[in-house]
Design a protein around this motif. Structure first.
Motif, PDB file in Angstrom:
ATOM      1  N   THR A 113      56.933  42.807  35.573  1.00 26.30           N
ATOM      2  CA  THR A 113      56.078  42.885  36.749  1.00 26.30           C
ATOM      3  C   THR A 113      54.642  43.201  36.354  1.00 26.30           C
ATOM      4  N   ALA A 114      53.716  42.440  36.894  1.00 23.28           N
ATOM      5  CA  ALA A 114      52.306  42.639  36.568  1.00 23.28           C
ATOM      6  C   ALA A 114      51.878  44.055  36.968  1.00 23.28           C
ATOM      7  N   PRO A 115      51.093  44.729  36.141  1.00 22.70           N
ATOM      8  CA  PRO A 115      50.655  46.092  36.469  1.00 22.70           C
ATOM      9  C   PRO A 115      49.640  46.089  37.599  1.00 22.70           C
ATOM     10  N   ARG A 116      49.531  47.214  38.269  1.00 18.62           N
ATOM     11  CA  ARG A 116      48.482  47.372  39.270  1.00 18.62           C
ATOM     12  C   ARG A 116      47.136  47.473  38.552  1.00 18.62           C
ATOM     13  N   LEU A 117      46.093  47.063  39.225  1.00 17.04           N
ATOM     14  CA  LEU A 117      44.761  47.139  38.642  1.00 17.04           C
ATOM     15  C   LEU A 117      44.445  48.555  38.190  1.00 17.04           C
ATOM     16  N   ALA A 118      44.906  49.543  38.955  1.00 15.17           N
ATOM     17  CA  ALA A 118      44.634  50.949  38.620  1.00 15.17           C
ATOM     18  C   ALA A 118      45.232  51.355  37.281  1.00 15.17           C
ATOM     19  N   GLN A 119      46.228  50.615  36.807  1.00 13.75           N
ATOM     20  CA  GLN A 119      46.896  50.958  35.556  1.00 13.75           C
ATOM     21  C   GLN A 119      46.254  50.282  34.344  1.00 13.75           C
ATOM     22  N   THR A 120      45.281  49.423  34.567  1.00 12.43           N
ATOM     23  CA  THR A 120      44.702  48.649  33.473  1.00 12.43           C
ATOM     24  C   THR A 120      43.452  49.320  32.913  1.00 12.43           C
ATOM     25  N   ARG A 121      43.109  48.950  31.691  1.00 13.14           N
ATOM     26  CA  ARG A 121      41.882  49.424  31.037  1.00 13.14           C
ATOM     27  C   ARG A 121      41.182  48.205  30.422  1.00 13.14           C
ATOM     28  N   PRO A 122      40.610  47.347  31.258  1.00 15.48           N
ATOM     29  CA  PRO A 122      40.017  46.110  30.750  1.00 15.48           C
ATOM     30  C   PRO A 122      38.708  46.362  30.000  1.00 15.48           C
ATOM     31  N   ASP A 123      38.403  45.451  29.084  1.00 13.05           N
ATOM     32  CA  ASP A 123      37.117  45.555  28.403  1.00 13.05           C
ATOM     33  C   ASP A 123      36.015  45.118  29.369  1.00 13.05           C
ATOM     34  N   THR A 124      34.761  45.226  28.935  1.00 11.76           N
ATOM     35  CA  THR A 124      33.626  44.978  29.824  1.00 11.76           C
ATOM     36  C   THR A 124      33.644  43.568  30.410  1.00 11.76           C
ATOM     37  N   GLU A 125      33.909  42.580  29.567  1.00 13.45           N
ATOM     38  CA  GLU A 125      33.916  41.192  30.042  1.00 13.45           C
ATOM     39  C   GLU A 125      34.993  40.961  31.095  1.00 13.45           C
ATOM     40  N   LEU A 126      36.197  41.469  30.830  1.00 12.84           N
ATOM     41  CA  LEU A 126      37.293  41.294  31.790  1.00 12.84           C
ATOM     42  C   LEU A 126      37.038  42.116  33.047  1.00 12.84           C
ATOM     43  N   LEU A 127      36.442  43.294  32.897  1.00 17.84           N
ATOM     44  CA  LEU A 127      36.125  44.134  34.050  1.00 17.84           C
ATOM     45  C   LEU A 127      35.173  43.398  34.993  1.00 17.84           C
ATOM     46  N   GLU A 128      34.176  42.753  34.440  1.00 20.02           N
ATOM     47  CA  GLU A 128      33.235  41.994  35.260  1.00 20.02           C
ATOM     48  C   GLU A 128      33.932  40.833  35.964  1.00 20.02           C
ATOM     49  N   SER A 129      34.840  40.185  35.240  1.00 21.59           N
ATOM     50  CA  SER A 129      35.597  39.087  35.846  1.00 21.59           C
ATOM     51  C   SER A 129      36.473  39.596  36.991  1.00 21.59           C
ATOM     52  N   TYR A 130      37.118  40.729  36.770  1.00 21.61           N
ATOM     53  CA  TYR A 130      37.945  41.324  37.823  1.00 21.61           C
ATOM     54  C   TYR A 130      37.112  41.623  39.071  1.00 21.61           C
ATOM     55  N   TYR A 131      35.927  42.184  38.871  1.00 18.81           N
ATOM     56  CA  TYR A 131      35.081  42.513  40.027  1.00 18.81           C
ATOM     57  C   TYR A 131      34.678  41.247  40.775  1.00 18.81           C
ATOM     58  N   ASP A 132      34.336  40.213  40.050  1.00 24.24           N
ATOM     59  CA  ASP A 132      33.971  38.952  40.700  1.00 24.24           C
ATOM     60  C   ASP A 132      35.128  38.421  41.531  1.00 24.24           C
ATOM     61  N   GLN A 133      36.346  38.553  41.019  1.00 30.01           N
ATOM     62  CA  GLN A 133      37.516  38.066  41.756  1.00 30.01           C
ATOM     63  C   GLN A 133      37.744  38.869  43.030  1.00 30.01           C
ATOM     64  N   VAL A 134      37.592  40.194  42.945  1.00 37.15           N
ATOM     65  CA  VAL A 134      37.761  41.031  44.136  1.00 37.15           C
ATOM     66  C   VAL A 134      36.695  40.702  45.170  1.00 37.15           C
ATOM     67  N   ARG A 135      35.456  40.558  44.727  1.00 34.45           N
ATOM     68  CA  ARG A 135      34.362  40.229  45.645  1.00 34.45           C
ATOM     69  C   ARG A 135      34.609  38.872  46.317  1.00 34.45           C
ATOM     70  N   ASP A 136      35.046  37.890  45.541  1.00 41.78           N
ATOM     71  CA  ASP A 136      35.317  36.568  46.110  1.00 41.78           C
ATOM     72  C   ASP A 136      36.474  36.619  47.099  1.00 41.78           C
ATOM     73  N   PHE A 137      37.477  37.446  46.794  1.00 40.08           N
ATOM     74  CA  PHE A 137      38.615  37.591  47.711  1.00 40.08           C
ATOM     75  C   PHE A 137      38.143  38.166  49.048  1.00 40.08           C
ATOM     76  N   LEU A 138      37.369  39.230  49.000  1.00 44.47           N
ATOM     77  CA  LEU A 138      36.860  39.850  50.221  1.00 44.47           C
ATOM     78  C   LEU A 138      35.981  38.881  50.998  1.00 44.47           C
ATOM     79  N   ALA A 139      35.136  38.131  50.276  1.00 44.05           N
ATOM     80  CA  ALA A 139      34.243  37.183  50.941  1.00 44.05           C
ATOM     81  C   ALA A 139      35.035  36.080  51.633  1.00 44.05           C
TER      82      ALA A 139
END
Length: 302
Positions: A199-225
């Motif tokens: 099962t995929a982990p929750r976002l809260a359980q992850t420790r992404p590097d800077t590049e992946l963190l930025e990608s994650y934020y873009d995905q969340v922002r696009d989802f909300l939009a």
């Protein structure tokens, strides 16, 4: 070996002689192939199993088309319980495998979300999230407000239907949500979001590097939009109901989805969603601001 039958010496003369015998036409010649099928038997099901419920529900209670190729639609498929995945205040999530014993390679593991019955669930979300929603029968609406026994029965189904409708709506919008397979009463079968069989982990359980963190934020922002552009808000978005399937994020837990304008708290819910996700990203070093995100999203709404 000859196919000509042997006839006794006293065989009646009015029957054809052995030399005149010719086999008749194949009884299946000329029959439409769609009328011909192979008959296969199935063993009895065991404990923790049931026959597929795919054909027990109405067509509108099945996932939107075009359906993913992994959806099992065989009448001979068996549902097998694989254990509990997650417990919650309103529902529990189980893993369930659906497979045809005669075609086991086409089987699939799904998440089965089952809303609790009236004696074992919480009403803590109902009053604030359901504002602006309509209930078909006035009797049901009164029962919900009184939180009576019947109201609890109605509420169990209300939340399941609300999440089902949200999953279908968002999937058809192209949002990153699990594919909704079917709904049967208070049980929703949906895509199991996993990484290499876990099962995929929750976002809260992850420790992404800077590049992946930025990608994650873009995905969340696009989802909300995407939601705001369609006039709706998740209403309870946080790093705990976003799954990280590798580089892709998938949002879950959608029964509380609200209308941005129809619900008097719609704007507050949107700001809270922005605050919840931005707080997590800021804690991991990303320079984001919830007010700036809120303003950007509002531009999509009007």
């Amino acid at each position: 070996m000859s196919s000509t039958p042997e006839f006794p010496a006293d065989f009646p003369a009015f029957w054809p002689s052995p030399d005149e015998y010719r086999p008749g036409p194949d009884p299946l010649d000329g029959i439409d192939p769609s009328f011909v099928f192979d008959f296969r038997t199935y063993d009895e099901i065991g404990d923790g199993q049931r026959w597929t419920t795919w054909f027990d529900v109405e067509p509108l209670s099945r996932g939107p088309e075009p359906r993913p190729a992994w959806v099992v639609e065989s009448r001979g498929a068996i549902d097998t319980e694989l254990g509990i995945l997650k417990t919650g205040k309103e529902a529990d999530v189980f893993l369930l495998e659906r497979a045809d014993p005669h075609d086991p390679d086409s089987g699939v593991v799904m998440a089965a979300k089952r809303y609790r019955d009236r004696d074992h669930r919480s009403f803590h979300r109902s009053s604030v999230y359901s504002e602006g929603r309509s209930v078909k029968r006035s009797r049901d609406e009164r029962a919900l407000k009184r939180k009576s026994t019947w109201g609890r029965i109605v509420a169990s189904g209300e939340w399941a239907i609300s999440e089902w409708d949200a999953l279908k709506r968002l999937w058809q919008l192209g949002a990153a949500v699990p594919y909704p397979v079917q709904i049967d009463g208070t049980e929703i079968l949906m895509e199991w979001i996993n990484v290499d069989g876990e099962t995929a982990p929750r976002l809260a359980q992850t420790r992404p590097d800077t590049e992946l963190l930025e990608s994650y934020y873009d995905q969340v922002r696009d989802f909300l939009a995407l939601l705001v552009h369609d006039g709706i808000v998740h209403g309870d978005l946080s790093p705990f109901n976003i799954l990280a399937a590798g580089e892709r994020l998938v949002v879950i837990d959608l029964p509380q989805i609200v209308d941005l304008v129809g619900n008097p708290n719609g704007m507050d819910f949107l700001l809270r969603d922005c605050t919840n996700v931005c707080s997590w990203f800021k804690a991991r070093g990303l320079a984001v601001d919830e007010q700036e995100l809120f303003g950007e999203l509002m531009a999509h709404a009007f």
